[in-house]
Structures are given as structure tokens and as C-alpha cells.
Design an enzyme around this catalytic site. Structure first.
Site, PDB file in Angstrom:
ATOM      1  N   GLU A  51      -6.580   3.953  -5.538  1.00  0.00           N
ATOM      2  CA  GLU A  51      -7.889   4.320  -4.927  1.00  0.00           C
ATOM      3  C   GLU A  51      -8.263   5.628  -5.323  1.00  0.00           C
ATOM      4  OE1 GLU A  51      -9.514   4.865  -0.359  1.00  0.00           O
ATOM      5  OE2 GLU A  51      -7.729   5.334  -0.769  1.00  0.00           O
ATOM      6  N   HIS A  70     -11.001  -2.401   4.197  1.00  0.00           N
ATOM      7  CA  HIS A  70     -10.999  -1.772   5.513  1.00  0.00           C
ATOM      8  C   HIS A  70     -11.591  -0.696   5.723  1.00  0.00           C
ATOM      9  CE1 HIS A  70      -8.058   0.441   2.901  1.00  0.00           C
ATOM     10  NE2 HIS A  70      -7.826   1.130   4.243  1.00  0.00           N
ATOM     11  N   ASP A  71     -12.130   0.127   4.876  1.00  0.00           N
ATOM     12  CA  ASP A  71     -12.982   1.348   4.930  1.00  0.00           C
ATOM     13  C   ASP A  71     -14.173   1.102   4.716  1.00  0.00           C
ATOM     14  OD1 ASP A  71     -10.576   2.751   5.185  1.00  0.00           O
ATOM     15  OD2 ASP A  71     -10.399   3.176   3.023  1.00  0.00           O
ATOM     16  N   ASP A 115      -2.934   4.499  -2.362  1.00  0.00           N
ATOM     17  CA  ASP A 115      -3.984   5.377  -1.510  1.00  0.00           C
ATOM     18  C   ASP A 115      -4.312   6.834  -1.828  1.00  0.00           C
ATOM     19  OD1 ASP A 115      -4.960   5.217   1.263  1.00  0.00           O
ATOM     20  OD2 ASP A 115      -3.877   7.205   1.726  1.00  0.00           O
ATOM     21  N   ASP A 154       1.029  -1.069  -0.080  1.00  0.00           N
ATOM     22  CA  ASP A 154       0.108   0.049  -0.110  1.00  0.00           C
ATOM     23  C   ASP A 154       0.922   1.236  -0.090  1.00  0.00           C
ATOM     24  OD1 ASP A 154      -2.202   1.669   0.456  1.00  0.00           O
ATOM     25  OD2 ASP A 154      -3.133   0.186   1.708  1.00  0.00           O
TER      26      ASP A 154
HETATM   27  C1  GLC Z   1      -7.511   5.734   2.132  1.00  0.00           C
HETATM   28  C2  GLC Z   1      -7.369   4.625   3.357  1.00  0.00           C
HETATM   29  C3  GLC Z   1      -8.219   4.863   4.590  1.00  0.00           C
HETATM   30  C4  GLC Z   1      -7.286   6.161   5.096  1.00  0.00           C
HETATM   31  C5  GLC Z   1      -7.104   7.390   4.119  1.00  0.00           C
HETATM   32  C6  GLC Z   1      -6.379   8.462   4.373  1.00  0.00           C
HETATM   33  O1  GLC Z   1      -8.984   6.183   1.904  1.00  0.00           O
HETATM   34  O2  GLC Z   1      -7.857   3.569   2.488  1.00  0.00           O
HETATM   35  O3  GLC Z   1      -7.896   3.921   5.265  1.00  0.00           O
HETATM   36  O4  GLC Z   1      -7.619   6.707   6.352  1.00  0.00           O
HETATM   37  O5  GLC Z   1      -6.845   6.965   2.641  1.00  0.00           O
HETATM   38  O6  GLC Z   1      -4.713   7.852   4.069  1.00  0.00           O
END
Ligand code: GLC
Ligand code: CA
Length: 544
Positions: free
Chosen positions: A245, A319-320, A203, A102
Site C-alpha cells: 500500500e 476498506h478505506d 500496509d 495483511d
Molecule cells: C492503512 C490501512 C488502514 C489503517 C492504516 C493504519 O492505510 O489500510 O485501514 O487505518 O493503514 O494502519
């Protein structure tokens, strides 16, 4: 085993996300660790996955569970050592599994050495690694808000300026306009590539090219230039799988991100389907029922829109996000049936499927009092809304349904104490249903959700149509059924999913009357009345 020396190998891959903190503890501190991932590699091999996306394992003060990195080239000591990581890469590879890291490139921790330097003075060479604007202590540069609540600007008296943070104040945004920052990040990526890493998840990558003066966060004007440079300097040195993402991605952008010439990334996580059960224009906490016709129209648009000119990622959990079986299935009476149905729906499509740890067991949401929540997003939102006058019970209803902590409870390995996750009380409570929902029981039961996922993964390897076929939606108007076909020149697949807990009439199309049933979540597929949450996959060769 997939041949990683071939371009696009990842089009046939299935990827499993590990959230290391909650996967497996081996040293009795209640927190998962890298030796724990190594210990469970045989389990993942049995499942049949080709890659593990590891949520961040780097040195971090853990304000946001590792998405706040203080040293990109060191392992968080609670998770283990660099030797543990190297062993993980080696042991995973020996089982045909790639390690996918990641990359958090949008921001660092405020405890990163660069940031310590940056806030010393405006002349410090690292100052410009971050995004600063002038202001007075009582007047930030503008009214932009951070993703986790509060202003996106934090004042630093030493330099008399504000720094910009799209997430927590402990997560200052990096300044991508500074070529030195970009070079540092590329060198860091090359360091991990050297260690045998075979892919990366990026990310909030759509937020790197922010322009705070214009109040632009996602999709800044220079975004795709930066991505092409990043890709050229790193990923294009081999055949890496890369997934960005991108909450702000629409189809047009996704075609750029996942362009077949490999100039940017392999694919992106887009979240359009994940926003369908919230009130339009509001936040994820503002719940609304899911309209199946809207979900189908959304899926159809992405399936058709990237066919032949890009690539989809396929996911329902991470995980979100809350647990999908609690969200769109039924986590009571039909837990197993509906978990399998949702898996069928997503694994039948074109793209690279991602499975989030525990999804393959049909793990469910958890109900926790606010004091037991760990996630800063959840906790901040609770206090904000209660202060604004929301009814605390309503706020808790949203949290039960949507909190990120739903996905972060320890992995349920067995019916032993703490679900076999740890010998001591874990950092997050274990879901009490571990006594019945656990890996050990499911590995022994051929009818389990686990074995159903295993079969779905195996089908993707056996029948090229899962990877190659185009997508055609049937029964578009039905609020109860999702039905689609996949087609190549010589074969067709039919995927049928009953999204309800009631029987539903359905006449299989003529072409599939005598087709072979590849998979069904009941013992035999029903002919004309689908049972609650029934899912079926049929296959037929086309006549020459
Ligand atoms: C992404 C991650 C999340 C995190 C955010 C800030 O959305 O998946 O878990 O809190 O970025 O890094
Ligand atoms: Ca541990």
C-alpha cells in the site's frame, strides 16, 4: 487453477479482499470470524477468485480494527483460533484460492509486548524498537501531525521522551533503522509462510523509512533498500504475491516496487486515481466532482507507464474507501448498470484486479448519524472540523461521501434478518438496502452484478489479452465516455463505458464493426447510441 509454482502466476490472478469483522459471523457475537470466511469459500469459488486478501486477523485491541497489532503470531480470539486459520488455508487451497495476509510493518499496537518494554526505560533492549526523541512535556520535538489527527508525538513521562506515531497514539511507529526490528519482522513473515500463506499485502509500506527529524514520512531515503532486504529475506524464498500500500507512489517509484526482477514486490496499490475527486491540495473530505478526462489521463499514464517494466494493481474499492457505485456510479436508478460499467472499466485493464467484499453485489454507501460511526479517523475528523467552525451538516455530507465506514457495514448475504451476516445485532449497522441488494438473490439471477463479475473474471482466464495486451486510450477528450483498446500481436479488445445516466452517441471503430461482443451490461450491445451506463467489451483476432 493457477500454477503457484510458476513465477508471476499472480499476473493472471483476481484477488478478493475480505474485511473479516464484517464478512460472516458464525458464533452469534455480531462480529465476523474465520469460520465465517471458511463457510463462504464456496461462494468465492463460484465467483472465481484466486486469492483472498484478509485484512488483519492478529491479536489486537482493535483501536483501528486490527491495524494495531499486539501479537503478530496470534489470532484475535474474537475471530477464532490458529486451528481455524490453518483450516482456512487448507480449505481455500483445496478450492484454488490463496490466502494473502495483511502485514502491518510500520507500527504495532501500544499493547504489543515490545512497546511495554520499550517505554520502561531508555536502557531497555526494546526501547530502540520504536522512534523516540527528547522533549519536554509541553514541547514536542516538532509540529508533525498524525494521519488520524493531533500531534504525531506522544510523551511518556517514565522515559522523559516522545514516541512517534504516524497514525493513532495507540499505533507507535517501529524503528526500521534498527536491524533487530527488521529481523523480528522477517522471522514473523517466515512463520506465516510456513503455515501455507501464499501472499502478503503490506500496509502503508511507503512510510516505514520515516525520518521525523527531516519531517519525512513517505518515501524516506532508505525505503527501497529496506524493501529489497525484506524481499530477499522472505518473499524471494518462493513465488509469493506481494502488494504494497503506497499512497505516495508515483510511476517512477512504482517501477522500482514492481520491478520484473522481483527484487521488491509484485505490485503496489497507488492512489492517484482515488484523489481526483477531492479539492487539490486539500483532504479527502473536501469533495470535488470527478473529471472523466482527468481520470482517463491518469489511468492511461499508469497503464502505459508500467507496461513491460512493472505491474499494476487494479482497484476502485477497499476498506478505506467509500463504495465506488455511490462515488462514480449511480446508486439509485442505475445501481446495477453503473456497478457493472465501473467493473468493466477496471477489469478491462492490465494488472491484477482486486475486488472488495460486496463490490461484486454493487453494495452502496450508508448514511449514519455521527454517533453510529465506528471509524476513529471519521470520528476524530468530525470533532476537529466542528471545533474549527465548519458547519456540522457540511461535515456530515463529507462523511456520507467518504467515511471508511461506508465500506465496513456487514456483508449482505440474504434478505433475512441482519442480512444473513449474523443472528444478532452486528457491530456495525447493516445497510437497509439488503432486502434488495444481497448475494442470495444475485446468485439466482443471471443478470445480476454478481454474475457480471463472475463473467469478467472468467474472461481474464480465457483470453490472455486481458493479462498481456498493451493499452491505448480512444476518445481522450470525452467527458462522458471511457473507451480503450488492448492489443497483442494477434488480437485486440475494445472496452466501451458510458459514465453517464444519459444516452451517448458512439461509433464503434471500423476494426471492431464485426467483432465478437464478449460482454455487455444490457441484453445486446447497442450499435451507435449507448444507453445509460452501458458497458461493452469486443474482441477480434487480427488477420494474418
Ligand atoms: C492503512 C490501512 C488502514 C489503517 C492504516 C493504519 O492505510 O489500510 O485501514 O487505518 O493503514 O494502519
Ligand atoms: Ca463471531
Amino acid at each position: 487453477m493457477l500454477d503457484r509454482t510458476k513465477p508471476n502466476w499472480w499476473k493472471s490472478a483476481v484477488i478478493y479482499q475480505v474485511y473479516p469483522k464484517s464478512f460472516q459471523d458464525t458464533n452469534g457475537d455480531g462480529v465476523g470470524d474465520l469460520p465465517g470466511v471458511i463457510q463462504r469459500l464456496d461462494y468465492l469459488k463460484e465467483l472465481g477468485v484466486d486469492g483472498i486478501w484478509l485484512s488483519p486477523i492478529y491479536a489486537s485491541p482493535q483501536v483501528d480494527n486490527g491495524y494495531d497489532i499486539s501479537d503478530y503470531q496470534a489470532i484475535y480470539p474474537v475471530f477464532g483460533t490458529m486451528e481455524n486459520f490453518e483450516e482456512l488455508v487448507k480449505e481455500a487451497k483445496a478450492r484454488g484460492i490463496s490466502i494473502i495476509l495483511d502485514l502491518v510493518l510500520n507500527h504495532t499496537s501500544d499493547q504489543h509486548r515490545w512497546f511495554w518494554e520499550a517505554k520502561k526505560s531508555r536502557e531497555n533492549p526494546y526501547h530502540d524498537y520504536y522512534v523516540w526523541r527528547d522533549g519536554t512535556p509541553d514541547c514536542p520535538p516538532n509540529d508533525m501531525m498524525s494521519g488520524f489527527g493531533g500531534s504525531a508525538w506522544e510523551y511518556v513521562p517514565e522515559v522523559g521522551q516522545y514516541y512517534f506515531h504516524q497514525f493513532a497514539p495507540e499505533q507507535p511507529d517501529l524503528n526500521w533503522d534498527n536491524p533487530k526490528v527488521r529481523r523480528e519482522l522477517y522471522d514473523m513473515i517466515l512463520f506465516w509462510m510456513d503455515k501455507g500463506v501464499e501472499g502478503f499485502r503490506l500496509d502503508v509500506i511507503d512510510q516505514i523509512a520515516k525520518e521525523p527529524d527531516a519531517k519525512i514520512t513517505a518515501n524516506g531515503p532508505k525505503l527501497h533498500d529496506y524493501l529489497r532486504e525484506l524481499s530477499r529475506e522472505t518473499f524471494q524464498k518462493g513465488y509469493y504475491v506481494t502488494v504494497g500500500e503506497a499512497w505516495g507512489a508515483d510511476l517512477e517509484r512504482a517501477r522500482l516496487y514492481s520491478a520484473p526482477d522481483g527484487s521488491e514486490l509484485s505490485m503496489v496499490f497507488q492512489f492517484e486515481h482515488m484523489g481526483l475527486d477531492q479539492q487539490p491540495g486539500k483532504e479527502k473530505w473536501d469533495l470535488a466532482p470527478l473529471s472523466l478526462t482527468k481520470l482517463k489521463a491518469c489511468m492511461e499514464r499508469w497503464q502505459k507507464g508500467l507496461h513491460g517494466c512493472g505491474w499494476n494493481s487494479l482497484f476502485l474499492d477497499n476498506h478505506d474507501l467509500p463504495r465506488i457505485v455511490s462515488r462514480w456510479g449511480n446508486d439509485g436508478e442505475y445501481r446495477a448498470e453503473s456497478a457493472k460499467m465501473l467493473a468493466t472499466m477496471i477489469h478491462g485493464m492490465q494488472g491484477t484486479p482486486y475486488i472488495y467484499q460486496g463490490e461484486e453485489l454493487g453494495m452502496t454507501n450508508i448514511k449514519l448519524p455521527i454517533e453510529e460511526h465506528e471509524d476513529l479517523e471519521t470520528i476524530n475528523m468530525y470533532h476537529e472540523r466542528v471545533a474549527e467552525g465548519y458547519d456540522p451538516e457540511d461535515v456530515m455530507r463529507s462523511i456520507d461521501a467518504r467515511s471508511r465506514d461506508n465500506a465496513r457495514t456487514p456483508m449482505q448475504w440474504s434478505d433475512g434478518e441482519y442480512a444473513g451476516f449474523s443472528a444478532v445485532k452486528p457491530w456495525m449497522p447493516v445497510n437497509p438496502n439488503y432486502l434488495t441488494v444481497n448475494a442470495e438473490a444475485q446468485q439466482k439471477d443471471p443478470q445480476s452484478v454478481f454474475h457480471y463479475y463472475r463473467r469478467l473474471i472468467a474472461l481474464r482466464k480465457e483470453y490472455p489479452i486481458f493479462v498481456e495486451g498493451d493499452f491505448c486510450l480512444l476518445e481522450a477528450e470525452s467527458e462522458q465516455l471511457m473507451v480503450y483498446t488492448r492489443n497483442t500481436d494477434d488480437a485486440s479488445l475494445l472496452v466501451v463505458c458510458n459514465f453517464t445516466g444519459e444516452p451517448q452517441n458512439f461509433a464503434r471503430p471500423a476494426d471492431f464493426q464485426t467483432a465478437e461482443c464478449l460482454l455487455c451490461n444490457y441484453e445486446t450491445p447497442s450499435a451507435d447510441t449507448l444507453r445509460p451506463y452501458e458497458a461493452q467489451i469486443f474482441y477480434c483476432q487480427k488477420k494474418a
